[in-house]
Design a protein around this motif. Structure first.
Motif, PDB file in Angstrom:
ATOM      1  N   ILE A 147       0.816  -1.216   0.000  1.00 58.71           N
ATOM      2  CA  ILE A 147       0.000   0.000   0.000  1.00 58.71           C
ATOM      3  C   ILE A 147       0.848   1.263   0.000  1.00 58.71           C
ATOM      4  CG2 ILE A 147      -1.997  -1.111   1.061  1.00 58.71           C
ATOM      5  CD1 ILE A 147      -1.215   0.076   3.718  1.00 58.71           C
ATOM      6  N   ARG A 148       2.138   1.115   0.293  1.00 55.23           N
ATOM      7  CA  ARG A 148       3.027   2.265   0.073  1.00 55.23           C
ATOM      8  C   ARG A 148       3.083   2.583  -1.434  1.00 55.23           C
ATOM      9  NH1 ARG A 148       6.720  -0.411   3.736  1.00 55.23           N
ATOM     10  NH2 ARG A 148       6.851   0.680   5.739  1.00 55.23           N
ATOM     11  N   LYS A 149       3.015   1.522  -2.228  1.00 55.16           N
ATOM     12  CA  LYS A 149       3.149   1.674  -3.676  1.00 55.16           C
ATOM     13  C   LYS A 149       1.805   1.955  -4.342  1.00 55.16           C
ATOM     14  CE  LYS A 149       5.038  -0.778  -7.693  1.00 55.16           C
ATOM     15  NZ  LYS A 149       5.707  -2.021  -8.163  1.00 55.16           N
ATOM     16  N   TYR A 150       0.763   1.286  -3.853  1.00 56.15           N
ATOM     17  CA  TYR A 150      -0.560   1.429  -4.458  1.00 56.15           C
ATOM     18  C   TYR A 150      -1.501   2.111  -3.468  1.00 56.15           C
ATOM     19  CZ  TYR A 150       1.399  -2.061  -7.647  1.00 56.15           C
ATOM     20  OH  TYR A 150       2.201  -2.738  -8.530  1.00 56.15           O
ATOM     21  N   ARG A 151      -1.508   3.430  -3.480  1.00 58.10           N
ATOM     22  CA  ARG A 151      -2.381   4.197  -2.588  1.00 58.10           C
ATOM     23  C   ARG A 151      -3.814   4.180  -3.146  1.00 58.10           C
ATOM     24  NH1 ARG A 151       0.051   5.757   2.175  1.00 58.10           N
ATOM     25  NH2 ARG A 151      -1.418   7.493   2.271  1.00 58.10           N
ATOM     26  N   PRO A 152      -4.828   4.241  -2.254  1.00 60.70           N
ATOM     27  CA  PRO A 152      -6.217   4.177  -2.734  1.00 60.70           C
ATOM     28  C   PRO A 152      -6.611   5.346  -3.633  1.00 60.70           C
ATOM     29  CG  PRO A 152      -6.114   4.744  -0.399  1.00 60.70           C
ATOM     30  CD  PRO A 152      -4.739   4.323  -0.801  1.00 60.70           C
ATOM     31  N   GLU A 189      -4.540   6.781  -5.736  1.00 55.22           N
ATOM     32  CA  GLU A 189      -3.748   6.743  -6.960  1.00 55.22           C
ATOM     33  C   GLU A 189      -4.035   5.494  -7.791  1.00 55.22           C
ATOM     34  OE1 GLU A 189       0.239   6.985  -5.610  1.00 55.22           O
ATOM     35  OE2 GLU A 189       0.094   9.084  -4.960  1.00 55.22           O
ATOM     36  N   ALA A 190      -4.266   4.359  -7.131  1.00 57.29           N
ATOM     37  CA  ALA A 190      -4.552   3.093  -7.838  1.00 57.29           C
ATOM     38  C   ALA A 190      -5.673   2.378  -7.100  1.00 57.29           C
ATOM     39  CB  ALA A 190      -3.301   2.231  -7.913  1.00 57.29           C
ATOM     40  N   PRO A 191      -6.917   2.904  -7.190  1.00 56.76           N
ATOM     41  CA  PRO A 191      -8.017   2.374  -6.378  1.00 56.76           C
ATOM     42  C   PRO A 191      -8.310   0.903  -6.632  1.00 56.76           C
ATOM     43  CG  PRO A 191      -8.818   3.868  -8.092  1.00 56.76           C
ATOM     44  CD  PRO A 191      -7.345   4.016  -8.067  1.00 56.76           C
ATOM     45  N   GLU A 192      -8.245   0.438  -7.892  1.00 53.55           N
ATOM     46  CA  GLU A 192      -8.565  -0.961  -8.188  1.00 53.55           C
ATOM     47  C   GLU A 192      -7.511  -1.900  -7.601  1.00 53.55           C
ATOM     48  OE1 GLU A 192      -9.211  -1.535 -12.314  1.00 53.55           O
ATOM     49  OE2 GLU A 192     -11.016  -0.263 -12.399  1.00 53.55           O
ATOM     50  N   LYS A 193      -6.246  -1.533  -7.799  1.00 51.81           N
ATOM     51  CA  LYS A 193      -5.166  -2.361  -7.258  1.00 51.81           C
ATOM     52  C   LYS A 193      -5.208  -2.358  -5.735  1.00 51.81           C
ATOM     53  CE  LYS A 193      -1.450  -4.888  -7.587  1.00 51.81           C
ATOM     54  NZ  LYS A 193      -1.520  -6.268  -8.124  1.00 51.81           N
ATOM     55  N   PHE A 194      -5.483  -1.205  -5.162  1.00 50.35           N
ATOM     56  CA  PHE A 194      -5.566  -1.122  -3.705  1.00 50.35           C
ATOM     57  C   PHE A 194      -6.701  -1.995  -3.180  1.00 50.35           C
ATOM     58  CE2 PHE A 194      -7.707   0.677  -0.007  1.00 50.35           C
ATOM     59  CZ  PHE A 194      -6.690   0.594   0.931  1.00 50.35           C
ATOM     60  N   GLN A 195      -7.847  -1.979  -3.889  1.00 54.77           N
ATOM     61  CA  GLN A 195      -8.975  -2.791  -3.446  1.00 54.77           C
ATOM     62  C   GLN A 195      -8.615  -4.272  -3.458  1.00 54.77           C
ATOM     63  OE1 GLN A 195     -12.428  -2.472  -5.913  1.00 54.77           O
ATOM     64  NE2 GLN A 195     -13.791  -3.408  -4.418  1.00 54.77           N
ATOM     65  N   GLU A 196      -7.899  -4.702  -4.494  1.00 45.08           N
ATOM     66  CA  GLU A 196      -7.464  -6.104  -4.579  1.00 45.08           C
ATOM     67  C   GLU A 196      -6.552  -6.463  -3.413  1.00 45.08           C
ATOM     68  OE1 GLU A 196      -4.851  -9.032  -7.510  1.00 45.08           O
ATOM     69  OE2 GLU A 196      -5.098  -6.906  -8.006  1.00 45.08           O
ATOM     70  N   ILE A 197      -5.595  -5.564  -3.133  1.00 53.08           N
ATOM     71  CA  ILE A 197      -4.639  -5.806  -2.036  1.00 53.08           C
ATOM     72  C   ILE A 197      -5.363  -5.810  -0.697  1.00 53.08           C
ATOM     73  CG2 ILE A 197      -2.636  -4.861  -0.829  1.00 53.08           C
ATOM     74  CD1 ILE A 197      -1.805  -3.646  -3.580  1.00 53.08           C
ATOM     75  N   ASN A 198      -6.301  -4.872  -0.536  1.00 52.64           N
ATOM     76  CA  ASN A 198      -7.020  -4.754   0.724  1.00 52.64           C
ATOM     77  C   ASN A 198      -7.871  -5.989   0.992  1.00 52.64           C
ATOM     78  OD1 ASN A 198      -7.852  -3.479   3.074  1.00 52.64           O
ATOM     79  ND2 ASN A 198      -9.601  -2.502   2.098  1.00 52.64           N
ATOM     80  N   GLN A 199      -8.546  -6.494  -0.057  1.00 57.97           N
ATOM     81  CA  GLN A 199      -9.346  -7.697   0.094  1.00 57.97           C
ATOM     82  C   GLN A 199      -8.468  -8.896   0.459  1.00 57.97           C
ATOM     83  OE1 GLN A 199     -11.634  -8.253  -3.478  1.00 57.97           O
ATOM     84  NE2 GLN A 199     -13.297  -6.887  -2.813  1.00 57.97           N
ATOM     85  N   ALA A 200      -7.318  -9.009  -0.196  1.00 59.78           N
ATOM     86  CA  ALA A 200      -6.397 -10.113   0.100  1.00 59.78           C
ATOM     87  C   ALA A 200      -5.902 -10.018   1.547  1.00 59.78           C
ATOM     88  CB  ALA A 200      -5.226 -10.091  -0.866  1.00 59.78           C
ATOM     89  N   ILE A 206      -4.352   3.812   6.913  1.00 53.46           N
ATOM     90  CA  ILE A 206      -3.269   3.173   6.147  1.00 53.46           C
ATOM     91  C   ILE A 206      -1.919   3.643   6.676  1.00 53.46           C
ATOM     92  CG2 ILE A 206      -2.192   3.018   3.877  1.00 53.46           C
ATOM     93  CD1 ILE A 206      -5.023   3.291   2.697  1.00 53.46           C
ATOM     94  N   ASP A 207      -1.817   4.940   6.933  1.00 54.01           N
ATOM     95  CA  ASP A 207      -0.574   5.485   7.477  1.00 54.01           C
ATOM     96  C   ASP A 207      -0.259   4.881   8.838  1.00 54.01           C
ATOM     97  OD1 ASP A 207      -0.252   7.046   5.251  1.00 54.01           O
ATOM     98  OD2 ASP A 207      -1.179   8.833   6.138  1.00 54.01           O
TER      99      ASP A 207
END
Length: 375
Positions: A27-32, A34-45, A106-107
């Motif tokens: 999530i340092r790399k994929y902030r919600p 900046e990359a909401p879809e990728k963040f959602q995938e990471i968050n669900q995982a 997240i922070d």
């Protein structure tokens, strides 16, 4: 696909810290924002991994409900049942579902993981410094202030990490000393050093636990050092070593006195000097590395790292010793030499040896050969 571990980029684990660390890295790399879809995938995982973790930690007599496998980029939240039917646990699982949906939260996770990393780095730093100090020169590691880095142990707030660090250091004390005893018949970490480490880490209160975790010889070795009465003798008093030399000279005088015959064609005094140099040099260059009487008085010779001295060091030490003894040899052969010429030389050598002794617990031949003698 091994979900959710492939998404999180880590092996399957039941360690919450590992899961959080992997999540924070992503999530340092994929902030919600900046990359909401990728963040959602990471968050669900991440949420799914925490739910699996909770299920794995349920009591053996409780059947946990396997959480539903969420679909990639699925917008709805993962619905699961609590593995334990307790209100507090239900609330905790529900909080997992809603966790980390805001930037501040997240922070907070990132900050928590960074704190864990800081303490882990501190523990590794303590282990590295301990290793370096254990194999450092004896005159350095025998100073109590050289071990001040151990006080950082109390800065670690994670009690589990502190406990693991304490046990690792205990194991290293035993292993380092067993290695040194096997290779050089000496202790890499002697009694004062082990006592200092044990005091900081409070080992004496962990008797029972260490007996269960470590081989019996490890425990017996470390605690035998802690239970020794008094202090281990390190340098001995200034007069103890010359005493051994004096006894050896007297024995040489007696021996030559018994066997001496005028037919030898040498003065008795000269024969005594030659015999002493021969006997002393032979024993000093042999495996005992010192005069026979010093060996019988339980002295041991090492290099500055408490290893067995090299042949080169033994030769330098023996030559320096006998050169330093020239005033004594000449005075024994002819007292006039001592009064007219050798007295100033003898006084100068004595001063040098006294200075070296009180500074490093070494004599001139020890210092030049890079050796130390301990009892």
């Amino acid at each position: 696909m091994n979900y959710p571990w492939d998404v999180l980029g880590t092996e399957e684990t039941n360690d919450k810290k590992v899961i959080k660390k992997a999540y924070a890295k992503l999530i340092r790399k994929y902030r919600p924002d900046e990359a909401p879809e990728k963040f959602q995938e990471i968050n669900q995982a991440y949420q799914y991994a925490l739910t699996l973790l909770k299920s794995n930690q349920a009591d053996d007599d409780v059947v946990a409900v396997t959480p539903e496998y969420p679909k990639k980029n699925e917008s709805e939240e993962v619905q699961t049942e609590s593995p334990i039917d307790v209100a507090d646990d239900v609330a905790e699982v529900e909080s997992v579902v809603s966790e980390f949906t805001h930037t501040q939260e997240i922070d907070d996770v990132i900050e928590e993981v960074e704190e864990d990393d800081t303490e882990l780095n501190l523990a590794n730093d303590i282990l590295e410094q301990f290793h370096q100090m254990a194999f450092a020169e004896y005159k350095r590691k025998k100073k109590a202030e050289s071990w001040n880095f151990l006080n950082q142990y109390h800065e670690i707030q994670d009690l589990q990490l502190r406990d693991s660090l304490s046990k690792e250091l205990f194991k290293r004390v035993a292993e380092y000393n067993f290695f040194q005893l096997k290779e050089n018949k000496s202790l890499l970490l002697n009694q004062p050093m082990v006592r200092l480490v044990a005091e900081v880490l409070e080992w004496e209160s962990q008797w029972q636990e260490f007996h269960q975790l470590f081989p019996e010889d490890y425990v017996q070795h470390v605690f035998s050092l802690l239970e020794m009465k008094g202090k281990q003798k390190e340098g001995e008093k200034f007069y103890n070593r010359p005493f051994g030399v004096f006894i050896e000279i007297i024995m040489t005088v007696i021996f030559i006195g018994i066997i001496y015959q005028p037919s030898f064609g040498l003065d008795k005094e000269l024969l005594i000097i030659m015999a002493y140099i021969l006997f002393n040099s032979f024993s000093s260059l042999s495996s005992i590395s010192m005069s026979s009487m010093q060996y019988m008085l339980d002295f041991k010779l090492f290099d500055v790292y408490l290893n067995e001295p090299s042949l080169k060091s033994k030769i330098i030490r023996t030559l320096t010793y006998h050169v330093s003894m020239i005033p004594v040899y000449l005075s024994a052969y002819d007292a006039e030499y001592f009064v007219s010429l050798m007295f100033p030389v003898a006084a100068f050598l004595l001063i040098i040896n006294v200075i070296l002794w009180f500074k490093n617990k070494q004599l001139l031949h020890d210092w030049l050969s890079g050796t130390i003698m301990l009892k």
